[in-house]
Design an enzyme around this catalytic site. Structure first.
Site, PDB file in Angstrom:
ATOM      1  N   CYS A  68       0.861  -0.827   0.113  1.00 58.28           N
ATOM      2  CA  CYS A  68       0.008  -0.125  -0.219  1.00 58.28           C
ATOM      3  C   CYS A  68       0.969   1.404  -0.116  1.00 58.28           C
ATOM      4  O   CYS A  68       1.621   1.562   0.924  1.00 58.28           O
ATOM      5  CB  CYS A  68      -0.891  -0.190   1.001  1.00 58.28           C
ATOM      6  N   CYS A  71       0.005   3.610   2.747  1.00 53.25           N
ATOM      7  CA  CYS A  71       0.603   3.278   4.087  1.00 53.25           C
ATOM      8  C   CYS A  71       2.163   3.398   4.352  1.00 53.25           C
ATOM      9  O   CYS A  71       2.486   3.882   5.338  1.00 53.25           O
ATOM     10  CB  CYS A  71       0.191   1.585   4.154  1.00 53.25           C
TER      11      CYS A  71
END
Length: 148
Positions: A68, A71
């Site tokens: 991600c 993230c």
């Protein structure tokens, strides 16, 4: 004197100590490792359950995944927030790829998602990448504290 229950991220022992001593760099009574490092704890399901259910501190959890992009962008901000929020709040990271049971249990639909737990219960949730100041301000406001 109020007593805190702090879970050791290394051996998972619950340590009891006066809240007034949390900033003194306490060490685990079982393994001798530092209890509060000012950094997020990487938590698997067992450690997550221990932190949230057995510790007396609120726990702010970052549900994330290695693939991600947002993230990865938020990770340094979350780490910096840990240095500022401990010992008031314990910060943990749960890799949703390594702990899909936790992702399912808390119905994680997008990542990163932050969930704040207090007293073993979810008290607040927020999705999307945030900067350090927003993480700190949001956490403090959800705990009923004025931002510093």
């Amino acid at each position: 004197m109020t007593e805190a229950h702090i879970v050791c991220a290394n051996c998972r022992a619950v340590n009891r100590l006066p809240e007034a001593r949390l900033a003194d760099g306490p060490k685990c009574g079982r393994c001798g490792k530092p209890l509060l490092t000012g950094a997020p704890v990487a938590a698997d399901t067992a450690l997550f359950d221990r932190l949230v259910m057995s510790g007396s501190q609120p726990v702010l959890v970052d549900f994330w995944a290695s693939w991600c992009g947002p993230c990865k962008i938020m990770a340094p901000a979350f780490a910096a927030a840990a240095a500022e929020l401990e010992p008031l709040v314990r910060l943990a990271k749960v890799d949703t790829e390594q702990a899909p049971d936790l992702a399912a249990r808390y119905a994680i639909r997008s990542i990163p998602t932050l969930i704040l737990f207090a007293g073993g219960k979810e008290v607040a949730r927020r999705s999307g990448a945030l900067d350090r100041a927003t993480i700190i301000g949001w956490t403090r406001s959800m705990l009923g504290q004025r931002p510093q």
